[in-house]
Scaffold this active site. Structure first.
Site, PDB file in Angstrom:
ATOM      1  N   ASP A 136       0.832  -1.198   0.000  1.00  0.00           N
ATOM      2  CA  ASP A 136       0.000   0.000   0.000  1.00  0.00           C
ATOM      3  C   ASP A 136       0.870   1.252   0.000  1.00  0.00           C
ATOM      4  O   ASP A 136       2.016   1.236   0.469  1.00  0.00           O
ATOM      5  CB  ASP A 136      -0.904   0.023   1.232  1.00  0.00           C
ATOM      6  CG  ASP A 136      -2.110  -0.882   1.083  1.00  0.00           C
ATOM      7  OD1 ASP A 136      -2.550  -1.083  -0.058  1.00  0.00           O
ATOM      8  OD2 ASP A 136      -2.598  -1.392   2.102  1.00  0.00           O
ATOM      9  N   MET A 137       0.304   2.343  -0.517  1.00  0.00           N
ATOM     10  CA  MET A 137       0.990   3.624  -0.484  1.00  0.00           C
ATOM     11  C   MET A 137       0.476   4.434   0.702  1.00  0.00           C
ATOM     12  O   MET A 137      -0.736   4.483   0.947  1.00  0.00           O
ATOM     13  CB  MET A 137       0.770   4.392  -1.791  1.00  0.00           C
ATOM     14  CG  MET A 137       1.674   5.602  -1.943  1.00  0.00           C
ATOM     15  SD  MET A 137       3.441   5.185  -1.915  1.00  0.00           S
ATOM     16  CE  MET A 137       3.653   4.419  -3.526  1.00  0.00           C
ATOM     17  N   ARG A 187      -2.332  -0.931  -8.351  1.00  0.00           N
ATOM     18  CA  ARG A 187      -3.674  -0.516  -7.948  1.00  0.00           C
ATOM     19  C   ARG A 187      -3.676   1.011  -7.877  1.00  0.00           C
ATOM     20  O   ARG A 187      -2.849   1.611  -7.204  1.00  0.00           O
ATOM     21  CB  ARG A 187      -4.040  -1.094  -6.578  1.00  0.00           C
ATOM     22  CG  ARG A 187      -5.355  -0.524  -6.023  1.00  0.00           C
ATOM     23  CD  ARG A 187      -5.593  -0.969  -4.595  1.00  0.00           C
ATOM     24  NE  ARG A 187      -5.880  -2.388  -4.545  1.00  0.00           N
ATOM     25  CZ  ARG A 187      -5.730  -3.131  -3.453  1.00  0.00           C
ATOM     26  NH1 ARG A 187      -5.245  -2.601  -2.352  1.00  0.00           N
ATOM     27  NH2 ARG A 187      -6.047  -4.421  -3.485  1.00  0.00           N
ATOM     28  N   LYS A 190      -7.685   6.696  -4.972  1.00  0.00           N
ATOM     29  CA  LYS A 190      -7.789   8.150  -4.874  1.00  0.00           C
ATOM     30  C   LYS A 190      -6.806   8.727  -3.864  1.00  0.00           C
ATOM     31  O   LYS A 190      -6.233   9.784  -4.075  1.00  0.00           O
ATOM     32  CB  LYS A 190      -9.223   8.534  -4.506  1.00  0.00           C
ATOM     33  CG  LYS A 190     -10.208   8.248  -5.630  1.00  0.00           C
ATOM     34  CD  LYS A 190     -11.604   8.731  -5.283  1.00  0.00           C
ATOM     35  CE  LYS A 190     -12.561   8.452  -6.445  1.00  0.00           C
ATOM     36  NZ  LYS A 190     -13.934   8.925  -6.169  1.00  0.00           N
ATOM     37  N   ALA A 192      -6.109   8.618   0.708  1.00  0.00           N
ATOM     38  CA  ALA A 192      -6.912   8.883   1.900  1.00  0.00           C
ATOM     39  C   ALA A 192      -6.136   9.627   2.973  1.00  0.00           C
ATOM     40  O   ALA A 192      -6.489   9.584   4.152  1.00  0.00           O
ATOM     41  CB  ALA A 192      -7.439   7.562   2.469  1.00  0.00           C
ATOM     42  N   ARG A 254     -10.048   7.425   8.586  1.00  0.00           N
ATOM     43  CA  ARG A 254      -9.887   7.760   7.173  1.00  0.00           C
ATOM     44  C   ARG A 254     -11.121   7.369   6.368  1.00  0.00           C
ATOM     45  O   ARG A 254     -11.488   8.047   5.412  1.00  0.00           O
ATOM     46  CB  ARG A 254      -8.630   7.080   6.608  1.00  0.00           C
ATOM     47  CG  ARG A 254      -7.331   7.705   7.111  1.00  0.00           C
ATOM     48  CD  ARG A 254      -6.136   7.292   6.281  1.00  0.00           C
ATOM     49  NE  ARG A 254      -5.758   5.917   6.500  1.00  0.00           N
ATOM     50  CZ  ARG A 254      -4.888   5.503   7.411  1.00  0.00           C
ATOM     51  NH1 ARG A 254      -4.321   6.372   8.224  1.00  0.00           N
ATOM     52  NH2 ARG A 254      -4.576   4.231   7.515  1.00  0.00           N
TER      53      ARG A 254
END
Length: 273
Positions: A136-137, A187, A190, A192, A254
């Site tokens: 994940d970023m 992936r 948007k 968060a 979030r």
């Protein structure tokens, strides 16, 4: 006015996600606030039951052990060991679930070297289990080390690892182009996190325009479940991210910040109690 209020509300909720005082209150009253709508439980057993139900309904899934911002090596190594146990359990349960993780949960805030060691261990275990890991970023300050570690894993021949890019960041288009030579599995989300205007689109509609969905729909557990079922009925591929774990506070905040409807959901839960 509605747009301004929404942005102010979102920013406030994101700021609260890192506030220890608010965190303590929300943790004590999580059930009343409807927090369980957004994650599958605090244990892997609870999560497996949800994953099995979603599999039987025709959904694809991915799961995450909730947690982030680890600041000591022992905890980071413990998290990596937990992920290897999760991967083996998923293989035994045959639920067809991939895994997503955060590098700060695996020690990135301690050192990049530690994060590489722990995530490499998890990804190699996933390869042995025939599974896939997506990194994940996180906040913008973590983008460069996250991309460096992803490229390093791919350069070592680990093809069962993917990455996430956030459409809210101005830089993501360039990051995507630079990643293309390693044929990445990406992936696009948007985003968060609360980011300054200098590096991220300040308005939701600008993020929406910068966002492109490809290959399959991916949505979060508990977010618009009717739409998820409708997309599946219409023949689309639909993957649901199903997190679990006791460290759910920041994730929950979030989720509330993403849409005014989520905050209204919280308010209704309080009033009904």
């Amino acid at each position: 006015m509605a747009v301004v209020f929404h942005e102010a509300l979102r920013n406030g909720m994101l700021a609260a996600s890192g506030n220890p005082s608010v965190a303590g209150w929300v943790r004590r009253h999580g059930t009343l606030l409807g927090a369980r709508r957004f994650f599958a439980g605090e244990t892997l057993d609870e999560c497996i039951r949800v994953l099995r139900r979603l599999r039987d309904a025709g959904f694809s899934t991915t799961t995450t052990l909730l947690g982030e911002a680890v600041t000591n090596e022992r905890t980071a190594r413990s998290v990596a060991a937990e992920y290897t146990s999760v991967l083996r359990r998923l293989g035994d349960e045959h639920v067809g679930t991939t895994v997503a993780l955060k590098l700060t949960h695996l020690g990135l805030n301690v050192s990049e070297a530690l994060a590489y060691e722990t995530v490499s261990h998890v990804v190699r275990c996933a390869a042995e289990c025939g599974n896939f890991v997506r990194i994940d970023m996180e906040q913008s300050s973590k983008v460069d080390p996250t991309l460096r570690l992803f490229r390093r894993l791919r350069s070592e021949g680990l093809t069962n690892v993917g990455i996430v890019l956030q459409a809210c960041l101005y830089r993501s288009g360039a990051d995507l182009r630079e990643l293309l030579p390693c044929r990445p599995n990406i992936r696009l989300v948007k985003g968060a996190y609360l980011e300054p205007r200098e590096i991220a689109f300040p308005r939701k509609r600008d993020v929406d325009r910068n966002f492109i969905e490809r290959f399959e729909f991916q949505m979060l557990f508990g977010v618009r479940p009717r739409l998820q079922r409708d997309l599946l009925r219409r023949g689309h591929r639909m993957r649901i991210a199903v997190p679990y774990g006791p460290d759910w506070y920041a994730y929950f905040m979030r989720r509330l910040a993403e849409r005014p409807a989520n905050v209204l959901f919280l308010c209704r839960a309080l009033v009904q109690r």
